[in-house]
Design a protein around this motif. Sequence first.
Motif, short mmCIF file in Angstrom:
data_model
loop_
_atom_site.label_atom_id
_atom_site.label_comp_id
_atom_site.label_asym_id
_atom_site.label_seq_id
_atom_site.Cartn_x
_atom_site.Cartn_y
_atom_site.Cartn_z
N ALA A 47 48.13 39.83 46.57
CA ALA A 47 47.30 39.83 47.78
C ALA A 47 46.63 41.17 47.97
O ALA A 47 47.00 42.16 47.34
CB ALA A 47 48.16 39.50 49.00
N SER A 48 45.65 41.20 48.84
CA SER A 48 44.97 42.45 49.17
C SER A 48 45.53 43.08 50.44
O SER A 48 44.93 44.00 50.98
CB SER A 48 43.46 42.21 49.34
OG SER A 48 42.86 41.96 48.09
N ALA A 91 45.12 46.91 45.91
CA ALA A 91 44.68 45.91 46.87
C ALA A 91 43.26 45.43 46.65
O ALA A 91 42.97 44.23 46.79
CB ALA A 91 44.83 46.47 48.29
N LEU A 92 42.37 46.34 46.28
CA LEU A 92 40.96 45.98 46.15
C LEU A 92 40.57 45.62 44.72
O LEU A 92 39.39 45.54 44.40
CB LEU A 92 40.08 47.12 46.67
CG LEU A 92 40.31 47.51 48.14
CD1 LEU A 92 39.32 48.58 48.59
CD2 LEU A 92 40.22 46.28 49.05
N GLN A 93 41.57 45.40 43.87
CA GLN A 93 41.31 44.95 42.50
C GLN A 93 41.91 43.58 42.22
O GLN A 93 42.07 43.17 41.07
CB GLN A 93 41.84 45.98 41.50
CG GLN A 93 41.12 47.32 41.57
CD GLN A 93 41.68 48.34 40.60
OE1 GLN A 93 42.26 48.00 39.57
NE2 GLN A 93 41.50 49.62 40.92
N ALA A 94 42.24 42.87 43.29
CA ALA A 94 42.91 41.58 43.13
C ALA A 94 42.04 40.58 42.36
O ALA A 94 42.52 39.86 41.48
CB ALA A 94 43.28 41.01 44.50
N ASP A 127 47.83 35.16 37.88
CA ASP A 127 47.29 33.80 37.88
C ASP A 127 46.35 33.54 39.05
O ASP A 127 45.38 32.78 38.92
CB ASP A 127 48.45 32.80 37.93
CG ASP A 127 49.45 33.03 36.81
OD1 ASP A 127 49.15 32.63 35.67
OD2 ASP A 127 50.51 33.64 37.07
N MET A 128 46.65 34.17 40.20
CA MET A 128 45.84 33.93 41.39
C MET A 128 46.00 35.10 42.35
O MET A 128 46.89 35.94 42.19
CB MET A 128 46.22 32.60 42.06
CG MET A 128 47.64 32.55 42.59
SD MET A 128 48.09 30.90 43.25
CE MET A 128 46.91 30.71 44.59
N CYS A 129 45.14 35.12 43.37
CA CYS A 129 45.25 36.17 44.38
C CYS A 129 44.80 35.61 45.72
O CYS A 129 44.19 34.54 45.80
CB CYS A 129 44.41 37.39 44.01
SG CYS A 129 42.61 37.15 44.18
N HIS A 130 45.10 36.37 46.77
CA HIS A 130 44.61 36.05 48.11
C HIS A 130 43.88 37.30 48.59
O HIS A 130 44.46 38.38 48.68
CB HIS A 130 45.77 35.71 49.05
CG HIS A 130 45.31 35.21 50.39
ND1 HIS A 130 45.55 35.87 51.56
CD2 HIS A 130 44.61 34.09 50.73
CE1 HIS A 130 45.03 35.19 52.57
NE2 HIS A 130 44.45 34.11 52.10
N THR A 131 42.59 37.15 48.89
CA THR A 131 41.78 38.32 49.20
C THR A 131 40.57 37.92 50.02
O THR A 131 40.34 36.73 50.29
CB THR A 131 41.33 39.01 47.88
OG1 THR A 131 40.73 40.27 48.18
CG2 THR A 131 40.37 38.14 47.10
N TYR A 134 35.03 42.18 49.63
CA TYR A 134 35.40 43.46 49.01
C TYR A 134 34.66 43.69 47.69
O TYR A 134 34.60 44.81 47.20
CB TYR A 134 36.90 43.50 48.72
CG TYR A 134 37.79 43.57 49.93
CD1 TYR A 134 37.39 44.22 51.10
CD2 TYR A 134 39.07 43.03 49.91
CE1 TYR A 134 38.22 44.29 52.20
CE2 TYR A 134 39.91 43.11 51.01
CZ TYR A 134 39.48 43.74 52.15
OH TYR A 134 40.31 43.82 53.24
N TYR A 135 34.11 42.63 47.12
CA TYR A 135 33.59 42.71 45.75
C TYR A 135 32.07 42.64 45.69
O TYR A 135 31.51 42.30 44.65
CB TYR A 135 34.26 41.62 44.90
CG TYR A 135 35.76 41.64 45.08
CD1 TYR A 135 36.53 42.64 44.49
CD2 TYR A 135 36.39 40.71 45.91
CE1 TYR A 135 37.90 42.70 44.70
CE2 TYR A 135 37.76 40.78 46.12
CZ TYR A 135 38.51 41.77 45.52
OH TYR A 135 39.86 41.85 45.74
#
Length: 363
Positions: A38-39, A79-82, A92-96, A100-101
């Motif tokens: 997560a972020s 956090a900001l590279q999720a 496999d996955m992230c929550h963000t 941010y991108y």
Amino acid sequence: MKRREFLKAVGVGLAASNAVAAPAVAQSMPELKWRCTASWPKALDILFSASETISKYVAEATDNKFQIQTFAGGEIVPALQALDAVSSATVDMCHTAAAYYVGKDPTYALYCTIPFGLTSRQQNAWFQDHGGQDMLNEFGRKSNVYAIAGGNTGTQMGGWFRKEINTVADLNGLKMRIGGWAGKTLAKLGAIPQQIAGGDIYPALEKGAIDAAEWVGPYDDERLGFYKIAKYYYYPGWWEGGTAQHFFINWDKWDALPKAYRSLLTIACGYANLDVQARYDARNPHALKRLVANGTLLRPFSQSIMEACLKASNEINAETTASNPDFKKIYDSQMDFRNDENLWWQLAEYAYETFMIRTRPKG
């Protein structure tokens, strides 16, 4: 029937019923262990809860055959590279929050929020019933990520300031922590935007590295302690009328999932999408009362500031649509949808809520 034969028959029946009682998915599907980063720090419990929610329900539905281990920002990935970690299959996955991108492509802002954009309910309607998710995933395929909406903060607050902001000129030279596409709007008006992860904002504000900061709203902001450093709390957060978070899944991993697991994960993300905003809506009012009791000074952005920000935002979006076909396609769809939705909102939601707010008991 003899007693021994009866007991034997009952035993066989119980064994059969137990086999049927086990989740059907769990009987036939493979064992998988995924990682979701997560972020957010765990201290931001509502945002971090989204990952825990999907992990819990997917595991329970598959009798623990499909497990998703959750990690806070910084535990295994900054956090900001999720999103990068998902794209490269590091996780496999992230929550963000996709905003941010925007440095990679401004189109990412349209997953999340743009200044003066859709509200949370409008976003969900656009995602679910106006082709939004398909358009976003067509774009996400380029980065090997598949997205499912996974939470919304609702309309945010305008942030914490060490001094009053009365005119557009007061924004000039202001160093402000603000994420995503909104930073470009403020930069056009002379502010100096800085993107800082949630867990790092307080020390930056405390040390004077920034003059102001926005995060989400009263519940999170109270937990992060901003009221101890900056006493002016502005509203509304015109840059985030409805901030959507997403679960990004590595596309190859998504393709490889059994259909039953895809369905379960989609349903679990859908519940998390509802749950996150429900928690914010329930907890923000009480947090706001506590902040005011502790000396926080609420201030509305002036009409001149709101109008100047809208003008700057429209200019930036026009410049971007002229040069970025992906942004233009999705932005145009959202704005057409917003205009129709606002017509309906004016007649129904706005008229009703305006009356109820005017007549609410005082105190």
